[in-house]
Design a protein around this motif. Structure first.
Motif, PDB file in Angstrom:
ATOM      1  N   LEU A 246     -88.437  40.863 -48.280  1.00 52.85           N
ATOM      2  CA  LEU A 246     -87.177  41.421 -47.767  1.00 52.85           C
ATOM      3  C   LEU A 246     -87.061  42.915 -48.081  1.00 52.85           C
ATOM      4  O   LEU A 246     -86.019  43.514 -47.876  1.00 52.85           O
ATOM      5  CB  LEU A 246     -85.994  40.671 -48.375  1.00 52.85           C
ATOM      6  CG  LEU A 246     -85.925  39.161 -48.080  1.00 52.85           C
ATOM      7  CD1 LEU A 246     -84.853  38.484 -48.925  1.00 52.85           C
ATOM      8  CD2 LEU A 246     -85.649  38.923 -46.596  1.00 52.85           C
ATOM      9  N   GLY A 247     -88.160  43.483 -48.607  1.00 51.60           N
ATOM     10  CA  GLY A 247     -88.155  44.910 -48.937  1.00 51.60           C
ATOM     11  C   GLY A 247     -87.447  45.226 -50.231  1.00 51.60           C
ATOM     12  O   GLY A 247     -87.111  46.378 -50.510  1.00 51.60           O
ATOM     13  N   SER A 248     -87.212  44.219 -51.035  1.00 47.06           N
ATOM     14  CA  SER A 248     -86.493  44.409 -52.295  1.00 47.06           C
ATOM     15  C   SER A 248     -87.337  43.877 -53.445  1.00 47.06           C
ATOM     16  O   SER A 248     -88.545  43.642 -53.295  1.00 47.06           O
ATOM     17  CB  SER A 248     -85.136  43.703 -52.231  1.00 47.06           C
ATOM     18  OG  SER A 248     -84.347  43.998 -53.372  1.00 47.06           O
ATOM     19  N   ASP A 249     -86.727  43.685 -54.597  1.00 46.72           N
ATOM     20  CA  ASP A 249     -87.407  43.145 -55.763  1.00 46.72           C
ATOM     21  C   ASP A 249     -86.345  42.759 -56.778  1.00 46.72           C
ATOM     22  O   ASP A 249     -85.159  43.022 -56.581  1.00 46.72           O
ATOM     23  CB  ASP A 249     -88.379  44.177 -56.357  1.00 46.72           C
ATOM     24  CG  ASP A 249     -89.509  43.523 -57.148  1.00 46.72           C
ATOM     25  OD1 ASP A 249     -89.348  42.352 -57.553  1.00 46.72           O
ATOM     26  OD2 ASP A 249     -90.549  44.177 -57.366  1.00 46.72           O
ATOM     27  N   ILE A 250     -86.785  42.143 -57.864  1.00 45.15           N
ATOM     28  CA  ILE A 250     -85.850  41.786 -58.934  1.00 45.15           C
ATOM     29  C   ILE A 250     -86.207  42.577 -60.184  1.00 45.15           C
ATOM     30  O   ILE A 250     -87.378  42.693 -60.547  1.00 45.15           O
ATOM     31  CB  ILE A 250     -85.861  40.263 -59.214  1.00 45.15           C
ATOM     32  CG1 ILE A 250     -84.841  39.914 -60.306  1.00 45.15           C
ATOM     33  CG2 ILE A 250     -87.259  39.771 -59.578  1.00 45.15           C
ATOM     34  CD1 ILE A 250     -84.609  38.409 -60.448  1.00 45.15           C
ATOM     35  N   LYS A 251     -85.206  43.147 -60.800  1.00 47.08           N
ATOM     36  CA  LYS A 251     -85.398  43.924 -62.030  1.00 47.08           C
ATOM     37  C   LYS A 251     -85.361  42.944 -63.190  1.00 47.08           C
ATOM     38  O   LYS A 251     -84.414  42.187 -63.356  1.00 47.08           O
ATOM     39  CB  LYS A 251     -84.285  44.957 -62.139  1.00 47.08           C
ATOM     40  CG  LYS A 251     -84.397  45.826 -63.379  1.00 47.08           C
ATOM     41  CD  LYS A 251     -83.375  46.939 -63.313  1.00 47.08           C
ATOM     42  CE  LYS A 251     -83.383  47.734 -64.601  1.00 47.08           C
ATOM     43  NZ  LYS A 251     -84.720  48.233 -64.941  1.00 47.08           N
ATOM     44  N   VAL A 252     -86.418  42.946 -63.993  1.00 50.68           N
ATOM     45  CA  VAL A 252     -86.535  41.978 -65.081  1.00 50.68           C
ATOM     46  C   VAL A 252     -86.654  42.713 -66.409  1.00 50.68           C
ATOM     47  O   VAL A 252     -87.488  43.606 -66.565  1.00 50.68           O
ATOM     48  CB  VAL A 252     -87.763  41.062 -64.882  1.00 50.68           C
ATOM     49  CG1 VAL A 252     -87.833  40.024 -65.991  1.00 50.68           C
ATOM     50  CG2 VAL A 252     -87.709  40.386 -63.512  1.00 50.68           C
ATOM     51  N   HIS A 253     -85.794  42.342 -67.353  1.00 55.56           N
ATOM     52  CA  HIS A 253     -85.806  42.943 -68.686  1.00 55.56           C
ATOM     53  C   HIS A 253     -85.946  41.863 -69.746  1.00 55.56           C
ATOM     54  O   HIS A 253     -85.527  40.714 -69.553  1.00 55.56           O
ATOM     55  CB  HIS A 253     -84.496  43.697 -68.938  1.00 55.56           C
ATOM     56  CG  HIS A 253     -84.549  45.144 -68.587  1.00 55.56           C
ATOM     57  ND1 HIS A 253     -85.107  46.085 -69.412  1.00 55.56           N
ATOM     58  CD2 HIS A 253     -84.088  45.813 -67.504  1.00 55.56           C
ATOM     59  CE1 HIS A 253     -84.993  47.287 -68.853  1.00 55.56           C
ATOM     60  NE2 HIS A 253     -84.375  47.138 -67.692  1.00 55.56           N
TER      61      HIS A 253
ATOM     62  N   PHE B 218     -79.210  38.771 -46.003  1.00 60.12           N
ATOM     63  CA  PHE B 218     -80.361  39.235 -46.783  1.00 60.12           C
ATOM     64  C   PHE B 218     -80.667  40.726 -46.583  1.00 60.12           C
ATOM     65  O   PHE B 218     -81.334  41.343 -47.418  1.00 60.12           O
ATOM     66  CB  PHE B 218     -81.597  38.403 -46.462  1.00 60.12           C
ATOM     67  CG  PHE B 218     -81.666  37.089 -47.207  1.00 60.12           C
ATOM     68  CD1 PHE B 218     -80.729  36.751 -48.174  1.00 60.12           C
ATOM     69  CD2 PHE B 218     -82.692  36.186 -46.945  1.00 60.12           C
ATOM     70  CE1 PHE B 218     -80.793  35.541 -48.848  1.00 60.12           C
ATOM     71  CE2 PHE B 218     -82.769  34.982 -47.622  1.00 60.12           C
ATOM     72  CZ  PHE B 218     -81.823  34.654 -48.570  1.00 60.12           C
ATOM     73  N   SER B 219     -80.175  41.294 -45.498  1.00 57.31           N
ATOM     74  CA  SER B 219     -80.397  42.731 -45.286  1.00 57.31           C
ATOM     75  C   SER B 219     -79.633  43.564 -46.319  1.00 57.31           C
ATOM     76  O   SER B 219     -79.861  44.770 -46.456  1.00 57.31           O
ATOM     77  CB  SER B 219     -79.949  43.145 -43.876  1.00 57.31           C
ATOM     78  OG  SER B 219     -78.562  42.880 -43.711  1.00 57.31           O
ATOM     79  N   GLY B 220     -78.738  42.924 -47.072  1.00 57.66           N
ATOM     80  CA  GLY B 220     -77.926  43.631 -48.048  1.00 57.66           C
ATOM     81  C   GLY B 220     -78.613  43.890 -49.377  1.00 57.66           C
ATOM     82  O   GLY B 220     -78.032  44.531 -50.255  1.00 57.66           O
ATOM     83  N   PHE B 221     -79.839  43.378 -49.553  1.00 57.30           N
ATOM     84  CA  PHE B 221     -80.541  43.647 -50.813  1.00 57.30           C
ATOM     85  C   PHE B 221     -80.931  45.114 -50.914  1.00 57.30           C
ATOM     86  O   PHE B 221     -81.289  45.746 -49.920  1.00 57.30           O
ATOM     87  CB  PHE B 221     -81.802  42.782 -50.921  1.00 57.30           C
ATOM     88  CG  PHE B 221     -81.539  41.361 -51.341  1.00 57.30           C
ATOM     89  CD1 PHE B 221     -81.061  41.084 -52.617  1.00 57.30           C
ATOM     90  CD2 PHE B 221     -81.765  40.304 -50.475  1.00 57.30           C
ATOM     91  CE1 PHE B 221     -80.819  39.768 -53.011  1.00 57.30           C
ATOM     92  CE2 PHE B 221     -81.528  39.004 -50.851  1.00 57.30           C
ATOM     93  CZ  PHE B 221     -81.046  38.724 -52.131  1.00 57.30           C
ATOM     94  N   PHE B 222     -80.864  45.630 -52.108  1.00 61.62           N
ATOM     95  CA  PHE B 222     -81.269  47.004 -52.377  1.00 61.62           C
ATOM     96  C   PHE B 222     -82.761  47.173 -52.070  1.00 61.62           C
ATOM     97  O   PHE B 222     -83.592  46.388 -52.517  1.00 61.62           O
ATOM     98  CB  PHE B 222     -80.984  47.337 -53.842  1.00 61.62           C
ATOM     99  CG  PHE B 222     -81.502  48.678 -54.280  1.00 61.62           C
ATOM    100  CD1 PHE B 222     -81.003  49.841 -53.716  1.00 61.62           C
ATOM    101  CD2 PHE B 222     -82.486  48.770 -55.245  1.00 61.62           C
ATOM    102  CE1 PHE B 222     -81.473  51.081 -54.121  1.00 61.62           C
ATOM    103  CE2 PHE B 222     -82.965  50.008 -55.659  1.00 61.62           C
ATOM    104  CZ  PHE B 222     -82.459  51.168 -55.086  1.00 61.62           C
ATOM    105  N   LYS B 223     -83.090  48.168 -51.276  1.00 61.97           N
ATOM    106  CA  LYS B 223     -84.476  48.417 -50.892  1.00 61.97           C
ATOM    107  C   LYS B 223     -85.160  49.243 -51.975  1.00 61.97           C
ATOM    108  O   LYS B 223     -84.684  50.306 -52.354  1.00 61.97           O
ATOM    109  CB  LYS B 223     -84.540  49.151 -49.552  1.00 61.97           C
ATOM    110  CG  LYS B 223     -83.884  48.384 -48.396  1.00 61.97           C
ATOM    111  CD  LYS B 223     -84.585  47.047 -48.164  1.00 61.97           C
ATOM    112  CE  LYS B 223     -84.044  46.322 -46.935  1.00 61.97           C
ATOM    113  NZ  LYS B 223     -82.725  45.718 -47.143  1.00 61.97           N
TER     114      LYS B 223
END
Length: 447
Positions: A81-88, A186-191
């Motif tokens: 979807l052109g995004s990702d998940i930030k994992v800490h 889903f287009s609302g995810f941060f790119k």
């Protein structure tokens, strides 16, 4: 705290953050739906919570591996979807302070979590966000009904399952079972470009070599659930507990299926709601207290050697030992056998139910505080819908009834009938009489 490189991001652009916790899916996710509809680019976040992980002694904990693999799958889905998940990895407060320094966060979205630690954690993060005028919005997602949505005629929380389940079914309709149409937004995810994932080593663990249960619901199994669910030798239960625990499947999807195919299975899902509302309305049960205070007067035998033999599956009672062997080897135990092993510990060995609850919490792949606490207190007689204290499971009779051919026992106790198999740790008749005496003394103490 070991943190990861932050996204390549222009700070002045406002974002909404969706914080994944017990809801590790993109489909039919309530909080994520509201985040995506907010009109702000949605930055997905997951925190390997140091406060939780540091309490786990087994560095090959199956649950950590399950979460890690699930997050890896989420990353792949988001990348498409052109995004990702930030994992800490770190304590939530430290992670959020770093996040707020790096990004212009306008709103934060998440789903409700009802456990005592989660309640405290969310309170701390909410206060942190409010200092910067950032709204923290959470939503119901892991149950159909929560907190005080299903009440008695006197507007009090139900403490008995059967009337609760009737009220649950009366209240339930298509509105409560409808899925959130997340896919539309889903287009609302941060790119963003790909963000790295911490290694197992970074979070202090080793990947467990475990094959996890499927998240697929088999229609035939659900349709036959009432006839097969009590027999541990058959694959007659769904094994969906771990998926419900970490939210890799939707409770709304499952409840719709249950309504169509099996009232018995639906009741299992209602039990989850019931125990979660008990945890919320009677928070002392989540803090090591008996639901019925008088049961805290029991003088437990608490023999450490006998407890260790129970843990190892060396009690000399085949069904109990089979269950403990299965748990230790796989992280799973059949529900009927859970009841038998719990009853045996609390009533045959007269060992505090909290010891057993803690051991299951350490070992169970599908460990859930609300359900685990509820089940153990049921077995001990101290909880809601409790088995009367004078009802004491006979493990031999349970084995004869639910594993008549000994298939389950032979699988998990291959040493049975050999010189290596121990004699019974305690005589059933003696144990029953000792238990009845101890319980009577405790329950008559304040009278």
């Amino acid at each position: 705290m070991s943190s990861l490189p932050l996204f390549n991001f222009v700070k002045k652009e406002k974002v909404a953050v969706f914080w994944f916790r017990r809801d590790l899916r993109l489909h039919d996710n309530a909080g994520l739906y509201h985040a995506l509809k907010s009109g702000l680019p949605v930055l997905p976040l997951f925190i390997f919570d140091k406060n939780i992980l540091d309490q786990l002694d087994n560095k090959e904990d199956r649950r950590v591996t399950f979460i890690y693999q699930t997050i890896s799958r989420l990353k792949k889905e988001l990348k498409k979807l052109g995004s990702d998940i930030k994992v800490h990895y770190g304590s939530p407060a430290e992670v959020w302070k770093e996040l707020l320094d790096a990004y212009d966060v306008a709103k934060v979205f998440a789903n409700h979590d009802y456990e005592p630690y989660a309640h405290e954690r969310d309170g701390e993060i909410k206060s942190l966000l409010l200092k910067q005028n950032i709204a923290f919005r959470t939503y119901k997602d892991q149950v159909i009904f929560e907190k005080q949505e299903v009440l008695t005629g006197q507007n009090t929380a139900y403490t008995v399952f059967t009337p609760y389940s009737r009220a649950w079914k009366e209240k339930c309709n298509a509105f409560f079972l409808s899925s959130y149409p997340n896919e539309k937004y889903f287009s609302g995810f941060f790119k963003t470009k790909t963000a790295s994932l911490p290694t197992y080593e970074t979070i202090g663990f080793i990947e467990a070599k475990t094959k996890f249960p499927s998240d697929q619901v088999k229609s035939e199994l659900i349709e036959n659930y009432d006839e097969t669910r009590n027999y541990p030798a058959i694959h007659g239960t769904t094994h969906l507990g771990v998926h419900l625990r970490f939210g890799t499947i939707s409770i709304r999807d499952l409840a719709r299926t249950a309504l169509e195919k099996s009232d018995t299975w639906l009741n299992e899902l209602i039990w989850r709601d019931f125990y979660h509302q008990i945890l919320w309305n009677f928070p002392h049960v989540g803090k090591g207290k008996a639901f019925r205070p008088e049961y805290d007067n029991i003088r437990w035998h608490n023999n450490e050697k006998e407890f260790e033999l129970w843990c190892q599956g060396k009690t000399g009672y085949p069904l109990v030992d089979a269950g403990m062997h299965e748990l230790n080897a796989t992280g799973f135990m059949h529900n009927r056998v859970r009841m038998v092993t719990a009853s045996f510990l609390t009533k045959h060995l007269l060992i505090d139910w909290r010891w057993g609850e803690a051991y299951f919490a350490e070992k169970l792949l599908d460990y859930d505080l609300a359900a685990n606490n509820g089940g153990w207190q049921w077995a001990a007689g101290s909880g809601t819908d409790a088995a009367p204290y004078f009802r004491i499971f006979n493990p031999a009779a349970q084995a004869e009834k639910f594993d008549p051919k000994g298939i389950y026992i032979k699988k998990w106790v291959p040493e049975l009938n050999s010189l290596n198999y121990p004699a019974p740790i305690v005589d059933h008749k003696f144990a029953r009489e000792r238990c009845l005496k101890a319980y009577k003394e405790a329950l008559n103490k304040d009278r």
